[in-house]
Design a protein around this motif. Structure first.
Motif, PDB file in Angstrom:
ATOM      1  N   ASN A  46       0.828  -1.210   0.000  1.00 41.52           N
ATOM      2  CA  ASN A  46       0.000   0.000   0.000  1.00 41.52           C
ATOM      3  C   ASN A  46       0.859   1.255   0.000  1.00 41.52           C
ATOM      4  O   ASN A  46       0.486   2.270  -0.606  1.00 41.52           O
ATOM      5  CB  ASN A  46      -0.935   0.005   1.203  1.00 41.52           C
ATOM      6  N   GLU A  47       1.998   1.197   0.663  1.00 37.61           N
ATOM      7  CA  GLU A  47       2.891   2.358   0.699  1.00 37.61           C
ATOM      8  C   GLU A  47       3.453   2.656  -0.696  1.00 37.61           C
ATOM      9  O   GLU A  47       3.511   3.818  -1.123  1.00 37.61           O
ATOM     10  CB  GLU A  47       4.032   2.124   1.677  1.00 37.61           C
ATOM     11  N   ALA A  50       0.661   4.153  -2.752  1.00 31.69           N
ATOM     12  CA  ALA A  50       0.378   5.527  -2.332  1.00 31.69           C
ATOM     13  C   ALA A  50       1.430   6.497  -2.874  1.00 31.69           C
ATOM     14  O   ALA A  50       1.091   7.596  -3.333  1.00 31.69           O
ATOM     15  CB  ALA A  50       0.314   5.612  -0.812  1.00 31.69           C
ATOM     16  N   TYR A  54       0.668   9.436  -5.598  1.00 28.63           N
ATOM     17  CA  TYR A  54       1.017  10.834  -5.333  1.00 28.63           C
ATOM     18  C   TYR A  54       1.830  11.415  -6.483  1.00 28.63           C
ATOM     19  O   TYR A  54       1.624  12.564  -6.883  1.00 28.63           O
ATOM     20  CB  TYR A  54       1.789  10.937  -4.016  1.00 28.63           C
ATOM     21  N   TRP A  71      -4.992   6.095  -7.699  1.00 25.70           N
ATOM     22  CA  TRP A  71      -4.656   4.898  -6.939  1.00 25.70           C
ATOM     23  C   TRP A  71      -4.692   3.664  -7.849  1.00 25.70           C
ATOM     24  O   TRP A  71      -3.753   2.869  -7.865  1.00 25.70           O
ATOM     25  CB  TRP A  71      -5.617   4.724  -5.766  1.00 25.70           C
TER      26      TRP A  71
END
Length: 83
Positions: A46-47, A50, A54, A71
């Protein structure tokens, strides 16, 4: 009545309590321990998603309102190995 119940709980029981039969403990193999599996190449964390989302957000000019699209695009790119 409270005194009678207190006396009854302190009196010894007529039959001794029997212990449950003890079974030998089974050894658990080390590979089957409850460790978290390491992420595979096809499953980005997930990091990672993310961070990529971004980057996509910034590349779009920082306009709000498309966070889910960013996403999903980031997840797709990372699964395919692109950045």
């Amino acid at each position: 009545m409270a005194r009678q119940s207190a006396k009854a709980s302190n009196s010894p029981t007529k039959e001794p309590q029997k212990e449950a039969p003890k079974e030998p403990l089974k050894e658990v193999p080390k590979a089957a321990s409850s460790q978290t599996p390491e992420p595979t190449r096809n499953a980005p964390s997930n990091e990672q998603i993310a961070r990529r989302a971004y980057e996509i957000y910034l590349a779009r000019g920082g306009e709000h309102g498309s966070n889910e699209q960013d996403w999903f695009q980031a997840e797709r790119e990372l699964k395919l190995g692109r950045q």
